[in-house]
Design an enzyme around this catalytic site. Sequence first.
Site, short mmCIF file in Angstrom:
data_model
loop_
_atom_site.label_atom_id
_atom_site.label_comp_id
_atom_site.label_asym_id
_atom_site.label_seq_id
_atom_site.Cartn_x
_atom_site.Cartn_y
_atom_site.Cartn_z
N ASP A 1 -8.08 -6.79 0.39
CA ASP A 1 -7.15 -7.03 1.50
C ASP A 1 -7.84 -6.58 2.76
OD1 ASP A 1 -5.88 -4.34 2.70
OD2 ASP A 1 -6.26 -4.04 0.57
N CYS B 1 -7.49 -27.60 11.71
CA CYS B 1 -8.75 -28.38 11.81
C CYS B 1 -8.49 -29.88 11.75
CB CYS B 1 -9.72 -27.95 10.72
SG CYS B 1 -10.44 -26.32 11.06
N HIS C 1 -5.78 -21.28 10.59
CA HIS C 1 -7.16 -21.62 10.25
C HIS C 1 -7.85 -20.49 9.50
CE1 HIS C 1 -11.34 -22.80 10.39
NE2 HIS C 1 -11.61 -21.65 10.97
N CYS D 1 -13.71 -26.82 6.59
CA CYS D 1 -12.31 -26.38 6.44
C CYS D 1 -11.39 -27.60 6.47
CB CYS D 1 -11.94 -25.42 7.57
SG CYS D 1 -10.26 -24.79 7.46
N ASP E 1 0.87 -1.18 0.00
CA ASP E 1 0.00 0.00 0.00
C ASP E 1 0.90 1.23 0.00
OD1 ASP E 1 0.95 0.25 2.53
OD2 ASP E 1 -0.96 0.03 3.55
N CYS F 1 -7.88 -27.23 6.81
CA CYS F 1 -6.54 -26.72 7.17
C CYS F 1 -5.86 -27.64 8.19
CB CYS F 1 -6.65 -25.30 7.74
SG CYS F 1 -7.16 -25.21 9.46
ZN LIG Z 1 -9.41 -24.83 9.59
#
Ligand SMILES: [Zn+2]
Length: 404
Positions: free
Chosen positions: A295, A347, A373, A342, A96, A344
């Site tokens: 963003d 998880c 996560h 999810c 930015d 990830c």
């Molecule tokens: Zn997750």
Amino acid sequence: MTPNFSFEITHQDKKTNARVGIIKTRSGNIETPYLVPIATRAEIISLSKEDISAISPQAILANTYHLHFLSPGDKEIKKLGGLHKFMNFSKPIFTDSGGFQALSLGFGRTTRLRKIGFFPGKNEIKTDNKEKTFVTLKDDGILFKSVYDETEKFMGPKESMQIQSNLGSEIIMAFDQCNPPGQTEEETKKSMEISHKWELESLKHKNPEQALYGIIHGGAYPNLRVESCKFISSLSFEGIAIGGSLGKTKKEMYFLLDGIISNLKEADKKPRHMLGIGWVDDLFECVERGMDTFDCVHTTRLARHGGLYISPKEEGNQKNKYHIKIRKIKHASENKPIDSWCDCSTCKSYSRKDLHNLCRIKNPQYAKLATIHNISFMEKLMKEIRDSIKENRFQELKSYWLQK
Ligand SMILES: [Zn+2]
């Protein structure tokens, strides 16, 4: 136009303005729509380089102001080979311009902004009357006092372009004056005109190797937004960004966005970036209107403060803003992952009960697992959004996520 940058729209949704595109840069491609994770000080807070590599974001956004003032500074980063080498991140980097910090460090610390709740998070605003202001606005730029050591430095369009050139990011933002919400039309117009002047200067001083996005201003005033839109889209920026206050309600923001998009005709083929927007429902609404990249600090900040994203499968909805508050006692006995949609690493290996305990005892592992996560969740959501546009079922996906 920089030779190292292009944007191609590969799929256009048949029913809405939603589109899938590819931003091509010298450091790789970004498939859009995409929410760019924030690495303010060239790091994603709580994550190691290995963690970032495992999540594998398509791009990151770093902050010019902080990298200029913070050791080693942009000049040293240039000597070390630029931000990519400094961070060990080989994919595209957005930076930015530093203009937003005039708001967050200057006006943002005034009582008026605090009253209207512009800044979430009680711990981030000092409430005593002796608070310092870190910015002085001038006609040709901003005099910043460093929040790190209180040294003073001037930043105008030329300086911002030089700093972003030193950092070596692929996508850079024009230097602008960010207006706070609640300004009168006259104040907003004045600030927009200063931004336009600074943005023209940014075009003159930018590194030709970098892609520069012009920023549309005009606050919550539709007529000013149209004026800014016409001005910015007529110039030779490689991309278009939308900045500044977009009203007090989501409805107002979407209305303003409709007006902006319908006036972007001359710049229809340019990528469009939405600065500072990234809640789940906003992403759907803005993608539907034709925005390409976003963003937002919420993703990581929310994680650190105990907010973990959940999908509609786990009753994530607009009311709970798609997150659970892991500190709540009801999660102490939940032996299941944060979210069953999810996939990830957090998880896969940790239950809500584990995260509840780590958060309550302030174990540093908590922030890392929570950040992994939330970023991975958003990566997956953006991919689902892209897939749905390619398969002409964006509206169905939106209805599923935004169901009341
Ligand atoms: Zn997750």
